[in-house]
Design an enzyme around this catalytic site. Structure first.
Site, PDB file in Angstrom:
ATOM      1  N   TRP A  34     -81.724 -40.168  10.613  1.00  0.00           N
ATOM      2  CA  TRP A  34     -83.100 -40.677  10.658  1.00  0.00           C
ATOM      3  C   TRP A  34     -83.136 -42.170  10.971  1.00  0.00           C
ATOM      4  O   TRP A  34     -84.186 -42.786  10.884  1.00  0.00           O
ATOM      5  CB  TRP A  34     -83.799 -40.390   9.324  1.00  0.00           C
ATOM      6  CG  TRP A  34     -83.794 -38.946   8.956  1.00  0.00           C
ATOM      7  CD1 TRP A  34     -84.711 -38.008   9.350  1.00  0.00           C
ATOM      8  CD2 TRP A  34     -82.824 -38.256   8.157  1.00  0.00           C
ATOM      9  NE1 TRP A  34     -84.376 -36.784   8.833  1.00  0.00           N
ATOM     10  CE2 TRP A  34     -83.217 -36.893   8.100  1.00  0.00           C
ATOM     11  CE3 TRP A  34     -81.661 -38.628   7.490  1.00  0.00           C
ATOM     12  CZ2 TRP A  34     -82.497 -35.929   7.390  1.00  0.00           C
ATOM     13  CZ3 TRP A  34     -80.938 -37.662   6.795  1.00  0.00           C
ATOM     14  CH2 TRP A  34     -81.359 -36.336   6.747  1.00  0.00           C
ATOM     15  N   ASP A  35     -81.966 -42.744  11.256  1.00  0.00           N
ATOM     16  CA  ASP A  35     -81.877 -44.188  11.480  1.00  0.00           C
ATOM     17  C   ASP A  35     -82.329 -44.973  10.255  1.00  0.00           C
ATOM     18  O   ASP A  35     -82.978 -46.000  10.373  1.00  0.00           O
ATOM     19  CB  ASP A  35     -82.677 -44.607  12.731  1.00  0.00           C
ATOM     20  CG  ASP A  35     -82.156 -45.920  13.327  1.00  0.00           C
ATOM     21  OD1 ASP A  35     -81.136 -46.428  12.840  1.00  0.00           O
ATOM     22  OD2 ASP A  35     -82.777 -46.421  14.267  1.00  0.00           O
ATOM     23  N   TYR A  36     -81.977 -44.476   9.080  1.00  0.00           N
ATOM     24  CA  TYR A  36     -82.211 -45.227   7.843  1.00  0.00           C
ATOM     25  C   TYR A  36     -81.047 -46.193   7.606  1.00  0.00           C
ATOM     26  O   TYR A  36     -80.578 -46.352   6.483  1.00  0.00           O
ATOM     27  CB  TYR A  36     -82.359 -44.274   6.647  1.00  0.00           C
ATOM     28  CG  TYR A  36     -83.630 -43.460   6.646  1.00  0.00           C
ATOM     29  CD1 TYR A  36     -84.835 -44.019   7.051  1.00  0.00           C
ATOM     30  CD2 TYR A  36     -83.646 -42.130   6.225  1.00  0.00           C
ATOM     31  CE1 TYR A  36     -86.002 -43.276   7.048  1.00  0.00           C
ATOM     32  CE2 TYR A  36     -84.813 -41.379   6.222  1.00  0.00           C
ATOM     33  CZ  TYR A  36     -85.987 -41.951   6.636  1.00  0.00           C
ATOM     34  OH  TYR A  36     -87.138 -41.210   6.630  1.00  0.00           O
ATOM     35  N   ASP A  37     -80.559 -46.811   8.696  1.00  0.00           N
ATOM     36  CA  ASP A  37     -79.441 -47.736   8.531  1.00  0.00           C
ATOM     37  C   ASP A  37     -79.845 -48.926   7.669  1.00  0.00           C
ATOM     38  O   ASP A  37     -81.020 -49.235   7.523  1.00  0.00           O
ATOM     39  CB  ASP A  37     -78.870 -48.179   9.887  1.00  0.00           C
ATOM     40  CG  ASP A  37     -79.933 -48.748  10.812  1.00  0.00           C
ATOM     41  OD1 ASP A  37     -81.111 -48.819  10.417  1.00  0.00           O
ATOM     42  OD2 ASP A  37     -79.590 -49.125  11.937  1.00  0.00           O
TER      43      ASP A  37
END
Lengths: 739, 134
Positions: free
Chosen positions: A397-400
């Protein structure tokens, strides 16, 4: 009389129904401005096999084993030798260890990265008299013919007689802190082609040498990492390169990285010096290919620039530099956010992102899965992880991790304190960890997460939720949360909502129809990080609620859209494949189409405001919310991007953090209304605001010089936030006659 | 006298025609909104969403067509749809202004115009039935 009426009716109906029907079928985003992704919609992820691509490798990019082209080493520097950690000279105490009262000695003010200043000349009583003291122009902004990729995001530091900063393209600058007059400027000639997703330079690092005596050149140095992957050190007094560092003051960070092109990997954060080791991380452009250049984190001798260690995720036991035709493991999770150094424990807290090929996790190795979207405490002498705390498992989810962690002493119920770090996340879950063990101090629960939608890509069965901290997020979306100016755009958004998969925060990626990611890759806390007042125990967090609308597409469809990685020989800038928009994810079965969950016609987000919030949390008394309200007015926002001029505090998307002062004030820009404002730390009331010449998407800072307190913010704007770009740093102070 | 009253009559008619054209335009707008509601609303209902738009769209469509035809019943159909909109809005989101903005603000503005058009439609109704009688 009736016949013409009927004719008119029929004609009008025919004319207007067609466009509406098209609109309902996901009208393409407006041409021009970023991002311009169009999501194919249910059943349209695959293109009919009408025209097979001429060559299957046409869009695949070069072999990951191809040699590095000469220009990728931007300054054509020779390789660096290695040095054993045991041979490193002891570090002297740095300015940032206990900054002078009037200084702002490192990116987040001090080694704890609190963003708290003990200055108190500006108070809630006199803040309304604040005025512009001076403005500095960095000279970095898009020139005609260049795509706007600018967002300077710069925070100056102030040590002694200098205000040190960088331009968006890495020129290093020393200013007189009282007048803004330029003392020196070192131009590094970073090319436009080297700009990755964003031309940003969040800041520089002040370092005092133990080897060069006081009074000699390069006793005090300014360290910077550049967009074109150089690590440079210059003399703080003159701005000249430090000859004993690297090769004439520079180290080539592309050494050992293998095949790449300018703009694929870049440094945008200040390097972190811990016990004499300067630790560097870098961003790798999202969404390009599974075998993108490595996300390796490296340590160099801050005195000599010699290589000390590498943390290469897939070579856990090998901390050396690759030799010959070898290179660091490709496609590993990268770390683009500012790190935090812990000299006492001899470790550095590395916020990690995702493996390359972001939205498909089927090809990731167990070593990568163990450390992605985590905080990793690396031993600064060896480069080995001491502990890992993962905030999202198998992230697609691109919760980087975008935030710099803040160190603090966490009170426990028995009256003791625990050395802790505060870990903000894009999910709006904030973790508080014991620095020594990496264990959570506050309760964290594992909750079931949905199974995967894509063959060959399973999802983690559970995800961690930090229930001991207030969640910086809105409730899950419902159809009735869809918004708009009229029932018509609301209806459009309701249909768009219903056409996507959405089962909450961990809705898995899908190929058959779009899926909604919420809070989304621009949600929760991002690189602005948090500010913590160690006196009052108040934590200030600004955060976002901005869903994304995405869909995986097949390789065939991706090829028909001409999506290709940045290092493909056929790649043309601006022709798709740029980060945060559609991405080829070459080397995986799928590509990604992604855009904000918005009405592309009105360019308004589909769900109701607020989109941005600011929250004060009392960390000393049970992590209660003291106050919370929307951040950002509608003055510069509206349908079709038109400014409404309304002072209504609607809560806009925001990027950039805050400062707390002992005077009891919180200074923050961040919102897309282009204001900087002063907020009462205790009540949350906005006491003062000022219109900036560009978007205030940068962390402000404050310092004192000649007995006068200043507040500085880079009004650089942000291309993705669609705020005006400027090259102006604006510095405020009270009128000279005050007191 | 005859000339004078004829002149007045002419001017009244002339003005009335302009207002009638405005009302016609209003009817067209409402018809188009109704069509959009029906098309989008059926789509939404079939996706498992709210039935409000499809139902309201049918009433709007009928109301708009009747207003175009110069029939007062069209105005009342619109006002009925507006009442339904308010009841549904308050049922869905309560009295929260930010939530009522997209749902009720525009339709209420249109509703004021529709209410103002009732006298014009009444006149047309009379003429219509006179013609019908002849």
């Amino acid at each position: 009389m009736r016949r013409p009426y009927l004719l008119a009716t029929v004609a009008s109906l025919a004319l207007t129904t067609l466009p509406f029907a098209a609109h309902a079928q996901f009208a393409p985003a407006g041409a021009g401005g970023p991002p311009s992704a169009s999501i194919p919609g249910p059943g349209k992820a695959d293109e009919p096999a009408r025209d097979a691509p001429p060559d299957p490798s046409y869009f695949a990019g070069p072999s990951p084993y191809a040699p590095q082209a000469p220009g990728v080493n931007a300054a054509n520097l020779p390789d660096m030798d290695s040095i054993d950690a045991s041979a490193l000279p002891a570090m002297v105490q740095q300015q940032s260890a206990s900054p002078a009262r009037e200084d702002w000695a490192t990116y987040g003010h001090d080694d704890n990265q609190t963003r708290y200043s003990p200055l108190d000349q500006i108070t809630p009583e006199n803040v309304s008299r604040l005025e512009v003291a001076f403005i500095y122009h960095t000279g970095s902004y898009p020139r005609p013919g260049q795509v706007n990729k600018w967002a300077a995001e710069t925070t100056p530091i102030k040590v002694g007689d200098g205000l040190y900063m960088c331009s968006a393209q890495n020129d290093i600058i020393k200013l007189d802190p009282t007048t803004g007059k330029q003392i020196w400027r070192h131009n590094l000639n970073v090319k436009y082609e080297s700009i990755p997703y964003t031309a940003a330079c969040k800041g520089v690092t002040y370092f005092t040498s133990s080897q060069v005596p006081e009074g000699q050149p390069c006793h005090n140095r300014i360290i910077e990492g550049t967009l074109d992957m150089r690590l440079v050190e210059v003399d703080a007094a003159t701005g000249e390169f430090c000859p004993t560092f690297g090769h004439g003051g520079q180290v080539n960070l592309m050494q050992g990285m293998g095949e790449s092109v300018p703009g694929f990997v870049a440094m945008t954060v200040p390097p972190m010096v811990v016990n004499g080791v300067v630790v560097v991380n870098h961003e790798v452009l999202d969404g390009q290919r599974r075998w993108a250049p490595s996300g390796v984190v490296r340590g160099y001798d801050a005195e000599s620039g010699k290589f000390v260690w590498a943390w290469d995720v897939k070579r856990p036991d090998d901390h050396s530099q690759p030799t010959g035709n070898n290179h660091y493991s490709r496609g590993t999770p990268n770390s683009w956010a500012a790190m935090t150094g812990d000299n006492a424990l001899g470790q550095v807290y590395v916020p990690t992102g995702n493996s390359a090929g972001d939205y498909f996790s089927g090809y990731r190795s167990p070593e990568e899965n163990a450390v992605s979207t985590s905080i990793v405490a690396l031993d600064v002498k060896t480069g080995s992880p001491r502990w890992v705390y993962q905030t999202t498992r198998k992230d697609v989810w691109d919760y980087d991790m975008g935030s710099q962690v803040t160190m603090m002493d966490m009170p426990t119920p028995d009256g003791q304190t625990v050395p802790a770090i505060i870990v903000p996340t894009k999910r709006g879950q904030t973790f508080v960890l014991d620095r020594r063990t990496g264990k959570s101090i506050l309760p964290v629960v594992e909750r079931p997460a949905p199974a995967g939608n894509v063959p060959g890509d399973t999802r983690a069965p559970t995800q961690p939720w930090s229930v001991g901290m207030p969640a910086l997020r809105m409730p899950e979306l419902q159809e009735k949360d869809m918004w708009g100016m009229s029932p018509l755009d609301q209806l459009y958004c309701r249909i768009k909502f219903r056409k996507a998969h959405y089962v909450g925060e961990f809705t898995p990626p899908s190929l058959d129809k779009p899926w909604i990611m919420y809070p989304g890759d621009n949600g929760g806390s991002d690189w602005g990080s948090m500010a913590y007042d160690p006196q009052s125990g108040i934590l200030i967090a600004n955060w976002n609620a901005s869903p994304m609308y995405a869909q995986l597409i097949t390789r065939r469809k991706a090829d028909s859209l001409k999506l290709m990685p940045i290092d493909d020989v056929h790649y043309k800038p601006g022709a798709g494949g740029s980060a945060e928009g559609n991405g080829p994810m070459a080397g995986t079965p799928y590509a990604i189409t992604i855009a904000p969950f918005w009405d592309p016609f009105t360019r308004m987000l589909c769900h109701k405001p607020p989109y941005g919030m600011i929250t004060a949390i009392d960390m000393k008394h049970g992590q209660k919310v003291l106050w919370q309200h929307p951040l950002g007015t509608a003055r510069a926002n509206g349908p079709w991007g038109l400014p409404t001029g309304l002072p209504w505090e609607i809560g806009t998307p925001n990027n950039g953090g805050s400062v707390i002062t002992k005077g009891g004030l919180v200074f923050i820009g961040a919102a897309t209304d282009n204001l900087i404002r002063a907020i009462d730390e205790r009540t949350g009331k906005v006491l003062w605001s000022h219109v900036l010449p560009g978007g205030g998407q940068a962390n402000p800072m404050t310092y004192e010089a000649n007995g006068r307190q200043y507040v500085a913010i880079m009004a650089g704007g942000h291309h993705f936030m669609m705020t005006p770009i400027s090259d102006q740093m604006v510095v405020f102070a009270l009128p000279k006659d005050t007191n | 006298m005859v000339n004078l009253s004829g002149n007045v009559m002419f001017r009244r008619l002339h003005n009335a025609t302009f207002v009638e054209w405005l009302v016609l335009l209003l009817g067209v707008v409402i018809t188009l909104v109704g069509v959009a509601f029906v098309i989008g609303g059926v789509d939404l209902a079939m996706l498992g969403g709210s039935f409000y738009y499809a139902i309201c769209g049918l009433v709007l469509l009928a109301g708009g067509v009747f207003i175009i035809l110069g029939r007062t019943i069209g105005a009342f159909l619109y006002l009925g749809a507006l009442a339904y909109t308010w009841v549904w809005s308050v049922w869905e989101v309560g009295f929260s202004p930010i939530d009522l903005l997209p749902r009720a603000f525009g339709p209420t503005l249109l509703g004021i115009l529709v209410a103002l058009s009732i006298p014009v439609l009444r006149r047309q109704d009379v003429r219509f039935s006179n013609k019908g009688a002849v």
